[in-house]
Design an enzyme around this catalytic site. Sequence first.
Site, PDB file in Angstrom:
ATOM      1  N   ARG A  60       0.839  -1.204   0.000  1.00  0.00           N
ATOM      2  CA  ARG A  60       0.000   0.000   0.000  1.00  0.00           C
ATOM      3  C   ARG A  60       0.871   1.250   0.000  1.00  0.00           C
ATOM      4  NH1 ARG A  60      -1.890   3.535  -1.269  1.00  0.00           N
ATOM      5  NH2 ARG A  60      -3.829   4.631  -0.811  1.00  0.00           N
TER       6      ARG A  60
ATOM      7  N   CYS B 200       1.338   4.311  -2.739  1.00  0.00           N
ATOM      8  CA  CYS B 200       1.184   5.686  -2.257  1.00  0.00           C
ATOM      9  C   CYS B 200       2.353   6.541  -2.755  1.00  0.00           C
ATOM     10  CB  CYS B 200       1.129   5.666  -0.733  1.00  0.00           C
ATOM     11  SG  CYS B 200       1.072   7.284   0.027  1.00  0.00           S
TER      12      CYS B 200
END
Lengths: 200, 118
Positions: free
Chosen positions: B67, B71
């Site tokens: 994740r 990002c």
Amino acid sequence: LPAAPRRPVPLTSTRRLPHIVKSSFRDEGIVKASVLDTDETNKACSAADVAGKPLDEKTAKAIEAANMKTIKWPSNGKFLGSWQEGEKLAQSGRGLTWTDDAKTPNGGNCYNCHQIDKKEISFGTIGPSLYNFGKLRGVSDPNSPASKAMVEYTWGKIWNAKAYNACSNMPRAGHMGIMTEAQVADLVALLLDPKSPVNQ
Amino acid sequence: MKSASACSSSAPVRMTSPAPPATARTTHASACRILPNLTKNPGDGIGFAAWPAYRVSNGQMWGMQQRLNDCYRQQRFPYPGFASDATVALGVYLGVNSQGSRLCCPGHQALIDQEKPS
């Protein structure tokens, strides 16, 4: 005497930060790790953020003046391009990631932060609404002398937002090589062309 | 993190944690619309408490490392090394901020149901 053992720098020390950043990120595709070597403007604004207080007036003005000098005005003298192309650019968030290649045309990603054409209901609110941008500023003919200052401001703001607001969150589209001159002209047209949906 | 679900709409009773923030019942899907502020506890099932998860339009379950990688990619950052100091530090920071919030991740509800006395 044996040298005293070196006290390790605590993990939480900010002195370690540059090393942690350097060792954690690497070049990938078109993105170079050197993009993390930020310029004086970003350094001053980050420090102000960390300190939790805005830059003092004098520093802010100096940063704005330095950024103002970087603005490249249209070499063909044309500030306005095509608003239709500008709308496409405003919609596009493509380009400059390590999964893009150098040939990917960069988008402006404007809707990520701004309302622009009222028909587009998916927009961010970090930046102010730009709906009716030209209309609200009385630009009925962008080629008229009366509109000159606003046309130049719009170009300059897109080229380098920090020339007008030292720690603006807005990316410096022209200055950082995100948008070309022609693309900036298209965005100016989107905001200022009386025929643009922005000004209806 | 509490072992109770933040995913179900009928939120179970919180065990021992501070008063729920206004966003406490926000589900993962709606949390995507308004980005949470992760410098403080964003509430149950948001931010750190929402991972691992199936990322939108991705059939694989992503951990926090993946994740964070995406990002950074979207921020036009250079590539963060897997388990690099910066990503671990950021993950720990988010985790500590989320202390007291309830986890919401795939399979978690089944685990809770299993533990319930029948």
